[in-house]
Design an enzyme around this catalytic site. Structure first.
Site, short mmCIF file in Angstrom:
data_model
loop_
_atom_site.label_atom_id
_atom_site.label_comp_id
_atom_site.label_asym_id
_atom_site.label_seq_id
_atom_site.Cartn_x
_atom_site.Cartn_y
_atom_site.Cartn_z
N HIS A 8 -6.93 4.09 25.96
CA HIS A 8 -6.85 5.53 25.75
C HIS A 8 -5.88 6.11 26.78
CE1 HIS A 8 -9.93 5.94 22.74
NE2 HIS A 8 -10.86 5.35 23.49
N CYS A 25 -2.61 7.21 23.54
CA CYS A 25 -2.25 8.60 23.24
C CYS A 25 -1.51 9.21 24.42
CB CYS A 25 -3.50 9.43 22.96
SG CYS A 25 -4.08 9.34 21.26
#
Length: 362
Positions: free
Chosen positions: A200, A242
């Site tokens: 992430h 991301c």
């Protein structure tokens, strides 16, 4: 599970298997460069002076020690940085060549060579930092599908003659220890370094298993100051994470048819290649069964074209593949439906990076 979209030829992704490498609202304090304070002069102020007008109307500078101010300035021409304060050396060194390790570094690739040298018995290390599960305190979802990416990367880069090392769900302390270990290693016998970081993230931030950290920690560890045996060699980073929360709705397009030794200084931050799964501020998509759009597109292009093109050209093919093959299909959630993704590529290259340089025998 993916289902084909016959009308568009695009892989439509079932929402039940679709995930994004989302970001959190964590705030990480950034370091600022020193600023000119308390009346101290900044570099651009050092030669400022009042001017007087001569009889001919020409502006003259005051005379100092028999020289005009213009003459003094001419003797002290310098390059000014677009920053508010003075710079500092990233490695804590006090000279252009450093004080902690003053020895010259032998160039692995001749400066005039078009391509990076790629002829070592083993190309180098390929480090895969794969994060699937996270500590509850960071409030991050399980990254289902990332193990497919990990296994496919490991298989392909082993075939490409890299020494592949896989690390799963490392805490931040564990991650830092591994990064330090490989940055202090002697890479003299190798051509390059490849690092995959799957996790992430948000813009400027990556997540280890239990904490966030600034991505510069990963990149800086292998620059020319901190890992001298990789100076002048490609350091290649592939980032699946991301970089924000924006979604790319895309734009509909219509296609119309009708010799002697030489010495030179090499910046410590040269020869770094970073291919990001998405652009700053945007989501990065991952299928929970078949892996991430970016990694799977990258490996598909490498398998088909790695002997033909340099890395910059391969990146263009990665984007073309990802754009043509992937699109989110979430009719039950219009806000997430029909989204696209494009990767970005940044390099400080000094040569073309080709895993099979045309001049080499393979």
């Amino acid at each position: 599970m993916e289902e084909a979209n016959a009308s568009s030829g695009v892989e439509s992704i079932d929402i039940s298997n679709l995930s994004v490498d989302e970001h959190s609202a964590s705030t990480v304090e950034s370091q600022m460069s020193p600023a000119c304070k308390n009346g101290a002069k900044c570099p651009n102020d050092l030669f400022k002076s009042s001017e007087t007008s001569g009889a001919s109307g020409e502006e003259l500078s005051p005379v100092t020690n028999g020289k005009t101010q213009n003459e003094i300035e001419a003797e002290h021409r310098y390059d000014a940085a677009d920053a508010g304060g003075r710079g500092y050396l990233s490695g804590g060194e006090s000279s252009a060549f450093g004080s902690s390790a003053r020895g010259m570094v032998e160039a692995h690739t001749a400066l005039k060579s078009l391509y990076y040298r790629m002829d070592s018995k083993k190309r180098g290390y390929c480090l895969i930092f794969n994060h699937k599960n996270f500590h509850p305190k960071v409030n991050m979802n399980i990254r289902k599908g990332t193990d497919k990416d990990r296994d496919d990367i490991q298989k392909f880069f082993s075939q490409l003659n890299f020494i592949v090392q896989v690390f799963n769900d490392l805490t931040l302390d564990q991650l830092r220890k591994e990064i330090d270990y490989y940055s202090l290693m002697n890479h003299s016998q190798y051509d390059c370094l490849v690092v995959f970081f799957l996790s992430h993230g948000e813009d400027g931030i990556f997540y280890a298993q239990d904490a966030a950290f600034r991505h510069d920690e990963l990149f800086d560890a292998f620059d020319g100051h901190n890992c001298k045996s990789l100076a002048g060699k490609p350091k290649i980073f592939f980032i699946q994470a991301c970089r924000g929360g924006k979604l790319d709705r895309a734009v509909m397009m219509v296609e119309q048819t009708d010799s002697p030794l030489s010495y030179y200084k090499l910046p410590a931050t040269a020869d770094i290649f970073t291919m990001w799964s998405t652009v700053p501020g945007y989501y990065s998509w991952r299928n929970t069964t078949n892996g991430s759009w970016f990694i799977q597109s990258l490996l598909r292009v490498l398998r088909d074209h790695i002997t033909q093109f340099d890395l910059g050209s391969l990146h263009s093919l990665v984007n073309r593949t990802m754009i043509s093959q992937y699109e989110s299909n979430t009719p039950g959630d219009p806000s997430m439906h029909g989204m696209k993704q494009v990767s970005s590529f940044v390099s400080t290259s000094t040569h073309l990076l080709h895993f099979y340089p045309p001049s080499a025998k393979h």
